[in-house]
Design a protein around this motif. Structure first.
Motif: not given
Length: 525
Positions: A450-462
């Motif tokens: 949840q802490a990675w939502t700021g980087n939306s593209k990376s978050f979606e890949i993960i």
């Protein structure tokens, strides 16, 4: 499956150690019935053909533990993996002889909860039985019987009641235990001390709700079996919970052995547990006093007495927060407090807020919050590293919030003269065993993600990679969310406890006492 057997000298009996796993469906609503799956053994197996049984298999020499056996057998016999089940209960092992087939069985019972599809599991539809079974059925656990008519394997009820002691407790006490164990397992906000107190309260409520018209040996065995499961509900916090529970059992046993009417026994038992809960409230004051004396002798009264001391800590601990401010006021020094944020739940931020909320005008202190990655900067020129403890091994190693070991290693590099002290209740000392032998706790990776939502593209890949890995035999990505790690005793200068400043020898002696108490209450169950 094929298995190797040992032959004993007891009339040529063949010995086998078995992992027996019960699969439960547990609904969210407490009024909805719990169900347990029993599998009907096929005509192709070597023993107990066409009988109802848990998922069972022999503990092989290559298995790391009976738990590893249980997971392997569940996968082989149902197709389920850890993504679709979670460990619910660890039952007390037992041994029995079936002379009719010349076997001595040692049963290691386990209870697992079947996850539904909304949780990422495959649900009941995903169960695929193999050749060892003809089918399976769901039962109310209380309807399982040790009769020929029911058609179960020998000692089926004995195995079941060891993972589901609610079988013997009655409706109300059973609900208390079911909900209590769930609360202990799912509470990731309370520290070990708070969880231990909750555990004692659960046992107290359970005793209150049990049928008490006849308090006899059977009643006492049921209490101890429930207590066993309370101790095992949260292994990472198990030391504190176990110490508190065996102290409770000791109090209850004193009353149990008295020649009193059952209602009076119950009244005195509850009164004694209430007294134990009241006494727990003064432990922090005793730790605070020992901490203040330690700081005065080892940090403040040096060649040049200090008027300001720098302390580094992390996470959130009611013991630490109480000790820091009260020690500062008592010692008349100012505090430079440095706190790591303590991801993923940011308990360090919560600690800072608590300190600011509790401050009094007479206490001179400043708080600086640091990211976890900047712990080496935070450790520069500190006087004391203060850590809590969730578990202390018999050799003095300390399990605490993840990040504790890097803090100590950073301190040794940038502030080698600083002291590392542990603030802990003595109840967090575990039974004998090295730190490597104690279980680690893995938690929901979504807390990290949840802490990675700021980087939306990376978050979606993960998120996509994790979704693709569900049920796949090949997994390209894992996210680890470990809550605790060990700090070796060689890095620690002092153990500040509710019973004074303790040494590793003191810890070893308490560890041995806990082991003896565990044997006394649980060995013969």
């Amino acid at each position: 499956m094929a298995s190797k057997e040992a032959t004993s000298g007891n009339g040529g009996l063949k010995k086998r150690s078995i992992a027996g796993s019960f699969l439960f469906k547990i609904p969210n609503g407490i009024d909805k019935p719990v169900q347990v799956a029993l599998f009907r053994r096929s005509g192709k197996v070597s023993t107990y053909q066409h009988k109802l049984a848990p998922i069972s298999g022999s503990v092989e020499k290559d298995d790391a533990s009976p738990y590893a056996t249980a997971l392997r057998e569940i996968n082989e016999e149902t197709g389920l993996t850890l993504s679709s089940i979670e460990l619910l209960r660890v039952g007390k092992p037992y041994t029995f002889v079936d002379a009719s087939i010349g076997r001595e069985w040692t049963i290691n019972p386990f209870g697992f909860r079947l996850k539904d599809k909304a949780e990422g599991g495959v649900g009941e539809e995903g169960i695929t039985i193999d050749w060892e079974h003809e089918g399976f059925e769901w039962f109310d656990p209380l309807d399982v019987k040790e009769t020929d008519e029911f058609g179960g394997v020998p000692k089926l009820v004995n195995s079941l009641r060891r993972v589901w002691p609610e079988y013997d407790l009655g409706h109300h006490a059973g609900q208390v235990l079911t909900l209590g164990l769930r609360r202990l397992r799912d509470d990731h906000e309370s520290g070990a001390r708070q969880l231990a107190e909750k555990a004692v309260s659960i046992l107290k409520t359970l005793i209150t709700e049990m049928k008490s018209d006849v308090i006899d040996d059977t009643w006492w065995a049921n209490v101890r079996m429930a207590a066993w499961h309370i101790c095992k509900a949260r292994e990472s916090m198990g030391a504190a919970i176990t110490s508190a529970i065996v102290k409770t059992l000791d109090r209850v046993e004193v009353v149990f052995n008295q020649d009193l009417p059952s209602p009076e026994k119950l009244r005195q038992m509850i009164e004694s547990i209430d007294d134990q809960l009241i006494q727990r409230k003064s432990t922090t004051d005793r730790i605070r006093d020992t901490f203040s004396n330690y700081l005065r002798q080892n940090v403040i009264q040096t060649t040049e007495p200090k008027k300001r001391i720098c302390i580094l800590t992390l996470s959130s601990s009611s013991t630490i927060s109480a000790c820091l401010l009260q020690a500062a006021a008592y010692l008349n020094v100012s505090l430079d407090l440095r706190i790591l944020e303590s991801r993923p739940l940011c308990e360090g931020v919560a600690l800072a807020a608590k300190l600011l909320e509790l401050q009094e005008g007479s206490v001179d202190f400043t708080v600086t919050l640091y990211t976890d990655a900047s712990m080496a900067l935070a450790a520069e020129a500190v006087d004391v590293v203060v850590l809590g403890a969730d578990r202390i091994s018999t050799t003095g190693d300390v399990s605490n919030k993840i990040g504790s070991l890097p803090i100590v290693l950073s301190q040794r590099h940038v502030a080698p003269n600083a002291k590392v002290v542990i603030l802990s209740e003595t109840e967090k000392i575990a039974c004998p065993g090295l730190m490597e032998e104690h279980s680690a706790e893995e938690n929901d990776p979504s807390e990290v993600i949840q802490a990675w939502t700021g980087n939306s593209k990376s978050f979606e890949i993960i998120q996509g990679a994790l979704a693709d890995a569900q049920g796949s035999s090949t997994q390209k990505l894992q996210v680890r969310n470990t809550y605790f790690e060990w700090v070796p005793a060689r890095f620690i200068h002092g153990y500040i406890t509710d019973e004074g400043l303790w040494s590793v020898q003191d810890i070893a002696e308490r560890s041995s006492w806990i082991s003896d108490e565990m044997d006394r209450f649980f060995k013969n169950l």
